[in-house]
Design an enzyme around this catalytic site. Structure first.
Site, PDB file in Angstrom:
ATOM      1  CG  ASP A 124      75.707   8.999   6.268  1.00 36.89           C
ATOM      2  OD1 ASP A 124      76.327   9.114   7.340  1.00 36.89           O
ATOM      3  OD2 ASP A 124      75.154   9.969   5.702  1.00 36.89           O
TER       4      ASP A 124
ATOM      5  CD  GLU B 160      76.728  13.833  10.703  1.00 38.74           C
ATOM      6  OE1 GLU B 160      77.465  14.602  10.088  1.00 38.74           O
ATOM      7  OE2 GLU B 160      75.785  13.220  10.147  1.00 38.74           O
ATOM      8  CD  GLU B 161      73.271  12.035   8.341  1.00 36.79           C
ATOM      9  OE1 GLU B 161      73.511  13.139   7.850  1.00 36.79           O
ATOM     10  OE2 GLU B 161      73.815  10.986   7.964  1.00 36.79           O
TER      11      GLU B 161
ATOM     12  CG  HIS C 210      72.345  12.241   3.062  1.00 38.39           C
ATOM     13  ND1 HIS C 210      72.553  13.597   3.266  1.00 38.39           N
ATOM     14  CD2 HIS C 210      73.125  11.616   3.963  1.00 38.39           C
ATOM     15  CE1 HIS C 210      73.433  13.756   4.248  1.00 38.39           C
ATOM     16  NE2 HIS C 210      73.799  12.572   4.689  1.00 38.39           N
TER      17      HIS C 210
ATOM     18  CG  HIS D  18      76.374   9.824  12.394  1.00 34.96           C
ATOM     19  ND1 HIS D  18      75.180   9.488  11.814  1.00 34.96           N
ATOM     20  CD2 HIS D  18      77.209  10.144  11.383  1.00 34.96           C
ATOM     21  CE1 HIS D  18      75.296   9.610  10.497  1.00 34.96           C
ATOM     22  NE2 HIS D  18      76.515  10.001  10.202  1.00 34.96           N
TER      23      HIS D  18
ATOM     24  CG  ASP E 196      79.865  10.213   9.121  1.00 34.57           C
ATOM     25  OD1 ASP E 196      79.157   9.393   8.501  1.00 34.57           O
ATOM     26  OD2 ASP E 196      79.498  11.365   9.399  1.00 34.57           O
TER      27      ASP E 196
END
Lengths: 482, 482
Positions: free
Chosen positions: A291, A325-326, A424, A279, A353
């Site tokens: 990520d 995606e997130e 994140h 992603h 991922d």
């Protein structure tokens, strides 16, 4: 700088000896000369790390709908073009959530002076009133405990504490982050805090997606640092604790974005598709290096290297850089919808991922006989320590909408044990990615992708899922939350 | 919660066997029954951790001149009183530096989009204009390199990069932080950034003291996170890089504060003083749990435990909780000045300021024969792994003004290998302190302090220092900067 690794003598010898494969018959299988070219190139002249620097240092964070995301889409398109790989954009409407200013603090009491809280709103959260939200905190360890507390939750900020300490704990703790706000709101809570889902902390909060249940009041939700969750826990042991939260986040109207799709057409069965996914979006903090910048450059580099093969592999290798995606999974859903008619010809889907770490092996989600089809061809990855089929199931959030169509999944498992140190958070930056590990994972993805596109047979398709809505398989260290 | 450790059988047996001490003569030496009481109490009913929670969770940060510092002074006084230990306050004028709002970013260029910088102004820095300061960055690795660059530094923000990766690198890197701004300003720089002095980073900046040389323009100075120093380094490899800094920090007029002084008068030689120091102030970020809350509670607990002994030790044990170690050393200087007349009777000074970690042994700064005086009495610390005299020199910033008076220094060395993960950062919080390690270090401090107060002889005084201004000995992992 791209990583440059000398090919070891052991690897070279592996590349020139026969795998434990079924003897080639009329239809030839994957070529070991190709192993040499793909793995050798990924390890010696691979562009994965340099590309990752362009994406993270050059573009930076790229949350759905942001300027960074737009820049990333154009960068990806240009990059595929520069590599001579056919590329196009497929439209996706994405949510546009913006963080705004945010802060929190523990209000002073007779027992203690005020403390700032290191927090980050969860993606999708509503904001607080501009003057902030002030309430007592009540601490729970599970979603179930909220209901058990009954009236005590009313008017409170619910703190979801937990004991995540290793990457494997993520799945369980993620449910608190994703669903906690609505569970708390149903019990009358006015706000929600969750301990960051982190395996290391220097007072560094980790954001992530949450979702509101329909028909339930939407309350502000934020992740606090591990340190501050522990502070609240200690203070609560002595009596009531009040916090003030100021979250400036809000959701704007959906905006136009794109899945970036690129492919190397197959020479013999171009309608049979091996899908490679990652992603392109990231959170708005850090630069999404692990990520999922790492996954993005691994599959882009795979397309570049396979695109240089002559002849091309038997089947089409298609790369999809998914949007959103997130905080929405809109890209994954849009792809499944737009390509519904050809999913029966998707012979495999592989999503990277879980960070740009050292490859460990291959996982599958296929019908019986899948391991027998793929396993013998993994010998060229043995010198990288990734030459075996591993227990566990392949998956990925963006490809999860392909489950109802029974698309077989393949995964290159990487060593994600330190992924949640930075996941994140502001710390997910290029310096955390080891160029050697990234090159090795890229080599593994390139070879596995080629095998899937070239092997005479195709993976048996997995069982149809139960009638209920699809969920991301647990094997992927991603929340199943959209 | 106070730490509760069962006394091991091995430790109990040590406590009841004779040390390798000189045979007691007419004047008796330290009593092994006291070892049992001090070490046993510190490990079983010790209040160090509970006190540390009061100081960090209850009061929080306590930069010189802040409300937190005032609260800490009153808390310390009350705590000594509650312990039945004689306590008084000695006035110290301290600087009042306030951080204000601060931010920084890399401005967008053709090569990259804008990036926020995770930074913290250095203590003592002037602020920028309210609209910020914008300039190109020039990177150097040493103070010497600035001069070598000549004209190129003019109008730039100088980034002092370095390669600190382990605690032992701190001393060298600290010179960049402390002196970098004036060195850069002399060459015409308009701002200064230093890579955080950190052994771990999750994009977490570490502040610290800096000082301006007289007669040199005062330019704003901040620490950037390790990640952002590396980002700037990578971006600079491709061409010019501009940053914008907004620092709201400023220095207000000096304010009144206090050294908190407590003592257990000696039974036989009350004018001979064993000084135990730690500093009560902290930076304004985090809660100063390791730096130096841990040291504070170790010496407070030592006073409490020694205060309960009957009879009291031969000499006076005096605890000084110094004001303003971090950004001025005014407390250390005020003590040396106020007590100048009795420094000849200070038979030892011991400062704990390297974190609340496991004790490793004892270091000295004394004349010849010091090790022979103290070493034999360390056997009761063997089961804690701290029973030996170690190489290296005892020191401490607050006691460094006692060097001209040739006061012997003693130190309980602790395992500070992870100290700089959190030092001077938001992450220096109670959760980082292991109650077991803190209790063990407290036991070691209590026993060593008692030995110094009871042993028949006194430490030979070290050589007089060279005529130049005193500096903190290198053995203490502290900047020598005031």
């Amino acid at each position: 700088m791209p990583s440059v690794l000398p090919l070891s003598a052991a690897l070279l010898s592996l590349l020139t000896t026969a795998p434990r494969a079924p003897a080639p018959e009329a239809v030839t299988g994957p070529s070991l000369q190709v192993a040499e070219r793909l793995i050798g190139a990924a390890l010696t002249e691979g562009r994965a790390y340099a590309r990752l620097a362009e994406l993270t240092d050059g573009i930076g964070p790229r949350l759905a709908g942001s300027e960074g995301e737009k820049a990333a889409v154009q960068w990806a398109k240009r990059s595929f073009e520069a590599d001579g790989v056919k590329v196009w954009l497929e439209p996706v409407k994405v949510p546009r959530w913006v963080r705004g200013e945010e802060s929190g603090r523990v209000l002073a009491s007779e027992r203690y002076r005020a403390h700032p809280l290191a927090l980050m709103a969860l993606g999708g959260s509503v904001g607080t009133p501009a003057k902030g939200l002030t309430a007592e905190v009540i601490e729970v360890r599970s979603l179930e405990e909220v209901a058990a507390l009954g009236e005590k939750v009313k008017g409170k900020v619910v703190l979801f504490n937990h004991s995540m300490s290793v990457a494997a704990d993520y799945g369980k703790a993620a449910a608190l982050r994703t669903r906690g706000a609505s569970v708390a709101a149903k019990a009358g809570a006015v706000g929600m805090l969750v301990r960051s889902l982190a395996t290391a902390s220097l007072r560094s909060p980790h954001t992530g997606a949450m979702r509101y249940e329909e028909g339930v009041p939407q309350i502000p939700a934020a992740a606090v640092s591990v340190e501050d969750a522990e502070l609240l826990h200690r203070l609560l042991a002595g009596g009531p604790v009040k916090v003030e939260l100021k979250l400036g986040c809000r959701t704007l109207p959906d905006v136009d974005s794109f899945n970036v799709v690129a492919e190397v057409p197959g020479r013999e069965k171009p309608r049979e598709v091996v899908l490679l996914g990652a992603h392109l979006d990231s959170w708005d903090v850090g630069t999404g290096a692990h990520d999922d910048g790492a996954g993005v450059v691994m599959v882009m580099e795979t397309a570049r290297l396979i695109g240089k093969l002559n002849p091309a592999p038997r089947r089409t290798v298609r790369v999809v850089l998914f949007a959103n995606e997130e905080n929405g999974l809109r890209g994954g859903r849009a792809y499944a919808e737009a390509h519904a008619g050809e999913l029966g010809n998707h012979v495999a889907a592989l999503e990277m991922d879980a960070g740009g770490y050292k490859p460990l092996g291959v996982v599958l989600r296929a019908g019986p006989g899948g391991a027998e089809l793929v396993g013998p061809w993994l010998k060229p990855l043995e010198a990288l320590g990734a030459g075996s089929i591993l227990p566990g199931e392949a998956g990925g959030a963006d490809i999860s909408p392909l489950i109802p169509a029974r698309v077989p999944f393949v995964g290159v498992r990487v060593d994600s044990s330190r992924y949640f140190d930075v996941h994140h958070s502001e710390a997910d930056t290029l310096d955390k990615v080891d160029p050697k590990d990234l090159a090795q994972a890229t080599a593994a993805v390139a070879w596995v992708s080629y095998v899937l596109a070239e092997v005479p047979g195709v993976l048996p398709r997995p069982e149809a899922p139960p009638a209920e809505a699809p969920k991301a398989p647990a094997a992927a260290p991603k929340s199943s939350a959209p």
